[in-house]
Design an enzyme around this catalytic site. Structure first.
Site, PDB file in Angstrom:
ATOM      1  N   ASN A   7       0.698  -1.189  -0.037  1.00  0.00           N
ATOM      2  CA  ASN A   7      -0.152   0.037  -0.120  1.00  0.00           C
ATOM      3  C   ASN A   7       0.828   1.342  -0.040  1.00  0.00           C
ATOM      4  OD1 ASN A   7      -1.596   2.348   0.940  1.00  0.00           O
ATOM      5  ND2 ASN A   7      -3.247   0.759   1.629  1.00  0.00           N
ATOM      6  N   HIS A  43      -5.707   3.362  -1.580  1.00  0.00           N
ATOM      7  CA  HIS A  43      -6.799   3.759  -0.979  1.00  0.00           C
ATOM      8  C   HIS A  43      -7.293   5.148  -1.120  1.00  0.00           C
ATOM      9  CE1 HIS A  43      -9.759   2.652   2.602  1.00  0.00           C
ATOM     10  NE2 HIS A  43     -10.085   3.650   2.025  1.00  0.00           N
ATOM     11  N   ARG A  45      -9.090   8.587  -0.954  1.00  0.00           N
ATOM     12  CA  ARG A  45     -10.363   8.970  -0.080  1.00  0.00           C
ATOM     13  C   ARG A  45     -10.946  10.287  -0.704  1.00  0.00           C
ATOM     14  NH1 ARG A  45      -7.489   6.323   3.777  1.00  0.00           N
ATOM     15  NH2 ARG A  45      -8.919   5.045   5.288  1.00  0.00           N
ATOM     16  N   GLU A  70      -8.685   0.173  -2.962  1.00  0.00           N
ATOM     17  CA  GLU A  70      -9.522   0.161  -1.720  1.00  0.00           C
ATOM     18  C   GLU A  70     -10.292   1.312  -1.485  1.00  0.00           C
ATOM     19  OE1 GLU A  70      -6.711  -2.645   1.411  1.00  0.00           O
ATOM     20  OE2 GLU A  70      -7.225  -0.375   1.560  1.00  0.00           O
ATOM     21  N   THR A 100      -7.978   6.441   9.428  1.00  0.00           N
ATOM     22  CA  THR A 100      -7.550   5.213   8.569  1.00  0.00           C
ATOM     23  C   THR A 100      -8.837   4.178   8.864  1.00  0.00           C
ATOM     24  OG1 THR A 100      -5.877   3.413   8.540  1.00  0.00           O
ATOM     25  CG2 THR A 100      -6.614   4.305  10.573  1.00  0.00           C
ATOM     26  N   HIS A 190      -3.890  -4.499   7.783  1.00  0.00           N
ATOM     27  CA  HIS A 190      -4.253  -3.409   8.674  1.00  0.00           C
ATOM     28  C   HIS A 190      -3.300  -4.068   9.914  1.00  0.00           C
ATOM     29  CE1 HIS A 190      -5.471   0.085  11.034  1.00  0.00           C
ATOM     30  NE2 HIS A 190      -6.193   0.389  10.065  1.00  0.00           N
ATOM     31  N   ASP A 191      -2.457  -3.069  10.023  1.00  0.00           N
ATOM     32  CA  ASP A 191      -1.398  -3.246  11.325  1.00  0.00           C
ATOM     33  C   ASP A 191      -0.375  -4.643  11.369  1.00  0.00           C
ATOM     34  OD1 ASP A 191      -2.011  -0.883  12.239  1.00  0.00           O
ATOM     35  OD2 ASP A 191      -3.213  -1.553  13.809  1.00  0.00           O
ATOM     36  N   GLY A 213       1.213  -1.346   4.362  1.00  0.00           N
ATOM     37  CA  GLY A 213       1.425  -0.152   3.887  1.00  0.00           C
ATOM     38  C   GLY A 213       2.397   0.695   5.000  1.00  0.00           C
TER      39      GLY A 213
END
Length: 240
Positions: A7, A43, A45, A70, A100, A190-191, A213
């Site tokens: 990412n 991603h 936004r 995403e 996030t 994620h994480d 990412g």
């Protein structure tokens, strides 16, 4: 094999902090693939505070591995994805002001909406994935939408693992087993980091892809991008 998709949102954040085009997002995407990454994730936004919609279009020419976009499927996002036609679209229910992503879909409550959006993407040859929490009812709900894959939201696992609680993996194991039984492909993100990725991968059956990412970019500040990507690829090959 579990694929590594990088990412690159954080690279766009750094670029936007000074204006101009340094670092160059397209070049970074090309570089991570050259270093071994098997996909690129963005991603965008609505406020374009990191990846811009134009970046998504520009990256189409430079991503020769898997291209994953995403986002929350608002009208402008849907139009963008249909225009770009990436390999995969991952649907994430993040609020407009979310820093996030912080939750998966309620696939039961939003079934009808997801069915319609997913149908449109699949008719255009775009693989679909839904961002979900490790909750069995939500996995079953995801199956009913017609999605190709789910992406397990892994923040809770990462937090528990950092506290030394390896048992925090169990909801993900059970969710993955159910997804496999339902013939849903499994992604995760994620994480996830160099600290926890091998443990997660070795416990999740048939994990197809991880999207990383923030941690990867942060680790690269000390260890170098090429080196960090090779470290991830090595850990994703580790067997328990």
């Amino acid at each position: 094999m579990t694929k590594l998709s990088v990412n690159i949102n954080k690279i766009a954040t750094l670029r936007n902090s000074r204006g101009g085009d340094v670092p160059n997002v397209l070049q970074f995407a090309k570089d991570v693939q050259r270093f071994g990454a098997e996909g690129v994730t963005i991603h965008p936004r609505p406020d374009e505070r990191h990846i811009r919609y134009q970046d998504a279009r520009d990256l189409k020419s430079g991503v020769y591995t898997e291209y994953n976009i995403e986002g929350n499927p608002i009208d402008s996002f849907v139009d963008l994805v249909l225009n770009v036609k990436p390999t995969q679209v991952t649907l994430v229910p993040d609020a407009v002001d979310a820093i996030t992503s912080n939750a998966g879909w309620d696939t039961i409550k939003h079934k009808d909406f997801l069915v319609d959006v997913i149908k449109e993407f699949k008719q255009n040859g775009i693989r679909t994935s839904i961002f979900v929490d490790p909750v069995l009812e939500q996995i079953e709900g995801a199956k009913a939408t017609g999605t190709d894959r789910i992406e397990l939201y892994t923040e809770a696992f990462a937090h528990q693992y950092s506290l030394g609680n390896e048992g925090g993996i169990m909801p993900y194991v059970k969710s993955a087993e159910l997804a496999n039984n339902l013939e849903l492909g499994i992604n995760a993100g994620h994480d996830l980091s160099l600290d926890n990725i091998a443990f997660f991968k070795n416990n999740i059956p048939a994990l197809l892809e991880v999207s990383i990412g923030h941690a990867l970019v942060a680790e690269s500040l000390y260890l170098g991008v090429e080196n960090v990507i090779q470290m991830y690829l090595s850990k994703l090959k580790v067997q328990s």
